[in-house]
Design a protein around this motif. Structure first.
Motif, PDB file in Angstrom:
ATOM      1  N   ARG A 143       0.799  -1.225   0.000  1.00 51.29           N
ATOM      2  CA  ARG A 143       0.000   0.000   0.000  1.00 51.29           C
ATOM      3  C   ARG A 143       0.832   1.275   0.000  1.00 51.29           C
ATOM      4  O   ARG A 143       0.283   2.378  -0.185  1.00 51.29           O
ATOM      5  CB  ARG A 143      -0.924   0.006   1.217  1.00 51.29           C
ATOM      6  CG  ARG A 143      -1.924  -1.149   1.260  1.00 51.29           C
ATOM      7  CD  ARG A 143      -2.689  -1.136   2.568  1.00 51.29           C
ATOM      8  NE  ARG A 143      -3.492  -2.343   2.761  1.00 51.29           N
ATOM      9  CZ  ARG A 143      -4.095  -2.653   3.897  1.00 51.29           C
ATOM     10  NH1 ARG A 143      -4.002  -1.852   4.948  1.00 51.29           N
ATOM     11  NH2 ARG A 143      -4.807  -3.778   4.002  1.00 51.29           N
ATOM     12  N   LEU A 146       0.113   5.325  -1.771  1.00 54.62           N
ATOM     13  CA  LEU A 146      -1.185   6.003  -1.748  1.00 54.62           C
ATOM     14  C   LEU A 146      -1.661   6.323  -3.160  1.00 54.62           C
ATOM     15  O   LEU A 146      -1.713   5.440  -4.006  1.00 54.62           O
ATOM     16  CB  LEU A 146      -1.098   7.253  -0.866  1.00 54.62           C
ATOM     17  CG  LEU A 146      -0.750   6.983   0.612  1.00 54.62           C
ATOM     18  CD1 LEU A 146      -0.643   8.280   1.392  1.00 54.62           C
ATOM     19  CD2 LEU A 146      -1.777   6.061   1.252  1.00 54.62           C
ATOM     20  N   ALA A 180      -0.026  12.796  -2.221  1.00 55.15           N
ATOM     21  CA  ALA A 180      -0.732  11.688  -1.571  1.00 55.15           C
ATOM     22  C   ALA A 180      -2.128  11.478  -2.130  1.00 55.15           C
ATOM     23  O   ALA A 180      -2.674  10.371  -2.041  1.00 55.15           O
ATOM     24  CB  ALA A 180      -0.808  11.919  -0.066  1.00 55.15           C
ATOM     25  N   HIS A 181      -2.713  12.556  -2.731  1.00 56.66           N
ATOM     26  CA  HIS A 181      -4.115  12.460  -3.152  1.00 56.66           C
ATOM     27  C   HIS A 181      -4.358  12.858  -4.597  1.00 56.66           C
ATOM     28  O   HIS A 181      -5.523  12.854  -5.039  1.00 56.66           O
ATOM     29  CB  HIS A 181      -4.980  13.328  -2.237  1.00 56.66           C
ATOM     30  CG  HIS A 181      -4.878  12.977  -0.781  1.00 56.66           C
ATOM     31  ND1 HIS A 181      -5.377  11.803  -0.273  1.00 56.66           N
ATOM     32  CD2 HIS A 181      -4.311  13.640   0.261  1.00 56.66           C
ATOM     33  CE1 HIS A 181      -5.141  11.759   1.033  1.00 56.66           C
ATOM     34  NE2 HIS A 181      -4.493  12.843   1.375  1.00 56.66           N
ATOM     35  N   ASN A 490       4.428  12.512   5.954  1.00 53.70           N
ATOM     36  CA  ASN A 490       4.337  11.115   5.519  1.00 53.70           C
ATOM     37  C   ASN A 490       4.941  10.886   4.134  1.00 53.70           C
ATOM     38  O   ASN A 490       4.295  10.361   3.232  1.00 53.70           O
ATOM     39  CB  ASN A 490       2.852  10.700   5.522  1.00 53.70           C
ATOM     40  CG  ASN A 490       2.643   9.205   5.297  1.00 53.70           C
ATOM     41  OD1 ASN A 490       3.519   8.402   5.594  1.00 53.70           O
ATOM     42  ND2 ASN A 490       1.491   8.846   4.779  1.00 53.70           N
ATOM     43  N   ASP A 495       0.265   3.848   4.280  1.00 55.99           N
ATOM     44  CA  ASP A 495      -1.177   3.791   4.501  1.00 55.99           C
ATOM     45  C   ASP A 495      -1.470   3.168   5.864  1.00 55.99           C
ATOM     46  O   ASP A 495      -0.723   2.312   6.347  1.00 55.99           O
ATOM     47  CB  ASP A 495      -1.833   2.955   3.402  1.00 55.99           C
ATOM     48  CG  ASP A 495      -3.339   3.153   3.331  1.00 55.99           C
ATOM     49  OD1 ASP A 495      -3.840   4.151   3.892  1.00 55.99           O
ATOM     50  OD2 ASP A 495      -4.006   2.316   2.715  1.00 55.99           O
ATOM     51  N   ASP A 496      -2.556   3.624   6.512  1.00 59.67           N
ATOM     52  CA  ASP A 496      -3.030   3.045   7.773  1.00 59.67           C
ATOM     53  C   ASP A 496      -1.996   3.153   8.897  1.00 59.67           C
ATOM     54  O   ASP A 496      -1.753   2.206   9.650  1.00 59.67           O
ATOM     55  CB  ASP A 496      -3.431   1.579   7.584  1.00 59.67           C
ATOM     56  CG  ASP A 496      -4.681   1.430   6.726  1.00 59.67           C
ATOM     57  OD1 ASP A 496      -5.555   2.305   6.811  1.00 59.67           O
ATOM     58  OD2 ASP A 496      -4.776   0.460   5.959  1.00 59.67           O
ATOM     59  N   THR A 497      -1.398   4.319   9.018  1.00 57.38           N
ATOM     60  CA  THR A 497      -0.477   4.547  10.127  1.00 57.38           C
ATOM     61  C   THR A 497      -1.259   4.862  11.401  1.00 57.38           C
ATOM     62  O   THR A 497      -2.380   5.368  11.355  1.00 57.38           O
ATOM     63  CB  THR A 497       0.474   5.708   9.825  1.00 57.38           C
ATOM     64  OG1 THR A 497      -0.283   6.913   9.649  1.00 57.38           O
ATOM     65  CG2 THR A 497       1.271   5.420   8.560  1.00 57.38           C
TER      66      THR A 497
END
Length: 562
Positions: A143, A146, A180-181, A490, A495-497
């Motif tokens: 993952r 992102l 990131a997005h 980051n 992901d999912d930190t």
């Protein structure tokens, strides 16, 4: 102004449509250009920051502006560039060798130090990211990346409402939205930071030329127009929970009613990095007189850096009520608070917040240069300082009873349950005491529900560490936002930190060798009473722009004189 905003948003709409055709290699090159621009723009950037904060250019406190401004932007952009280059080559930005196991079966990621330069410049400091429970090592590798795992997918346009305190925040938030997005960004600088417009434009120019960023200034009317504009699909804010709620639910009684019913006025997604009341927890042990002075300066720095106008500033110092060195430590703390350099109260509303803190706490002590100490508080007292982020030089001292693991449990419970916010917590502990506590200390860390935890290191070191996720502890909601939703920085795009844990040396060089921590780091440049902070920080920024062995002697010599 509205015409200018319309033009900027039209340009971003075109830019975000073209972005999917920009390759990962080209994106990496753009981020590298941002990193270079942050370094070359640094002198003008720092000068503008000093004007915005009414800071004398000859003050040692100018070092704060070098370290918290261009330095983290240069490091973050360079790391993002490396991440994108790795993804372009078909590799994850991390390796299996950087993965480990943490408390509760969590997967961890070693993120610092990442190079020989890290090991030299911040000797003795390290950082790990703890992933959320259930995330496996394979998940982390799969993952990481992102939105860049699907670079052709557009994230629309985001408005970033910049902060008014630390000059790197707005730029770092903008980089994260883009990378990131896959979002184009219209960045609105806080009015307090209007001086930063030319520097922000110069640093972000590679992404501006790519059509992915525009930078504007203005007040709440401009912010409101951008948030409500039909072209904007996402909002990111750095600020207070109150500002977040005003955007999501509206102001006044109607806003309160919407929040109570869970019916937001905002119809767009929102992410946020908000403040709170951060604690520093002292674990009792046998400290030397020099330890007491050094850690008192450490605690004072955590409150007084940037005049106290930090979302991550420590506002509550937790000490053991029965510690036989408590009084000596607090005496040293008062001396450090009084001896720290004076500076203007540049942030709007500071005087009224100080007056409120003074009037609502009977134990309030007025210290030198307008600072306020609130000693003698106890858990369960319901003190206003537990629930109000004063965003000014106010520091409370809370005495928690118990010893050993009982004290650790009580301190963690107080921090988790009675202090508002989840952004960061600091812990000060002698290495021998930590070793003696063993698994109980690790359980104590696990129990702290904060996005960044610093052990013998201010959590701001996590802010400065490019690869560290930065934000509140997971679980915040629109109606109970705590310290925010989502993370920023980051630069490995994990992901999912869950949290970042930073470790630092209990003592500076050369005394560090006596505690089994052979670090060569002297008093950190971010300490508010560091005499050479400005020169050391400037040399550090120049070093990261072009690292080289020949630059180290002058840098180390300046650091040692601090």
């Amino acid at each position: 102004m509205l015409t200018d905003l319309e033009a900027a948003l039209t340009e971003l709409s075109a830019g975000v449509e073209k972005w999917p055709a920009v390759s990962l290699e080209q994106r990496a090159a753009l981020l590298h250009q941002v990193a270079v621009a942050a370094s070359t723009t640094a002198p003008d950037w720092v000068a503008a920051a000093c004007r915005a904060k009414q800071l004398d250019s000859s003050s040692s406190l100018v070092g704060e502006e070098w370290l918290s401004g261009p330095y983290p932007v240069a490091m973050n952009a360079a790391t993002l560039s490396h991440t994108l280059s790795s993804l372009a080559s078909g590799s994850a930005p991390i390796t299996p060798g950087e993965l480990g196991a943490g408390p509760g079966g969590r997967t961890t990621v070693d993120i610092f130090p990442a190079s020989i330069w890290d090991r030299l410049l911040l000797s003795g400091f390290s950082a790990k990211v703890w992933m959320q429970p259930g995330v496996t090592p394979a998940d982390v590798l799969d993952r990481a990346g992102l939105a860049q795992l699907d670079p052709t997918r557009s994230g629309g346009i985001s408005v970033v409402l910049g902060a008014g305190n630390i000059t790197s925040i707005a730029v770092l938030d903008t980089l994260y939205e883009v990378v990131a997005h896959n979002r184009a960004v219209i960045l609105k600088l806080n009015p307090v930071m209007a001086e930063m417009l030319p520097s922000a434009v110069r640093v972000l120019n590679p992404l501006i030329q790519a059509g992915m960023v525009r930078v504007v200034t203005g007040g709440t009317d401009v912010g409101r127009a951008l948030v409500e504009h039909e072209s904007v699909t996402h909002v990111h804010i750095t600020g207070s929970a109150q500002s977040h709620d005003a955007i999501v639910f509206g102001r006044g009684d109607k806003g309160d009613a919407r929040r109570a019913s869970g019916k937001p006025l905002l119809t767009k997604t929102i992410s946020s990095e908000l403040g709170g009341v951060s604690p520093t927890i002292v674990v009792p042990g046998r400290w030397s007189k020099r330890d007491l002075r050094f850690q008192a300066e450490h605690a004072a720095t955590q409150r007084l850096h940037n005049g106290g106008y930090n979302c991550i500033a420590s506002q509550v110092l937790v000490v053991p009520a029965e510690w036989d060195q408590k009084d000596a430590f607090l005496a040293a703390l008062r001396a450090e608070i009084d001896g720290a350099p004076s500076r203007p109260a540049y942030y709007p509303g500071s005087d009224s917040r100080m007056a409120e803190a003074r009037s609502t706490h009977a134990s309030a002590e007025s210290r030198a240069n307008g600072r306020l100490l609130l000693p003698g508080l106890t858990p369960g007292s319901g003190a206003a300082v537990f629930r109000t982020e004063y965003f000014s030089p106010v520091l409370a001292v809370v005495e928690v009873p118990g010893s050993g693991t009982d004290y650790l449990r009580a301190a963690a419970s107080f921090a988790n349950e009675q202090l508002v916010g989840t952004l960061g917590a600091n812990v000060i502990v002698h290495p021998r005491r930590r070793k003696a506590l063993g698994a109980d200390f690790e359980s104590f860390l696990e129990s702290l529900r904060f996005g960044t935890i610093g052990v013998n290191a201010w959590t701001a070191v996590g802010y400065l560490t490019a690869a560290a996720p930065w934000g509140g502890f997971p679980g915040a909601t629109l109606t109970d936002v705590e310290s925010g939703i989502g993370v920023v920085h980051n630069a490995l795009l994990l992901d999912d930190t869950e949290r970042t844990v930073v470790d630092g040396p209990f003592r500076p060089f050369p005394r560090s060798v006596l505690t089994g921590q052979p670090t060569i780091t002297p008093k950190p440049a971010w300490f508010v009473r560091n005499r050479t902070a400005a020169r050391t920080a400037e040399l550090l920024v120049r070093f990261v722009a072009a690292p080289g062995w020949r630059k180290l002697p002058r840098l180390f010599a300046s650091a040692l004189r601090g």
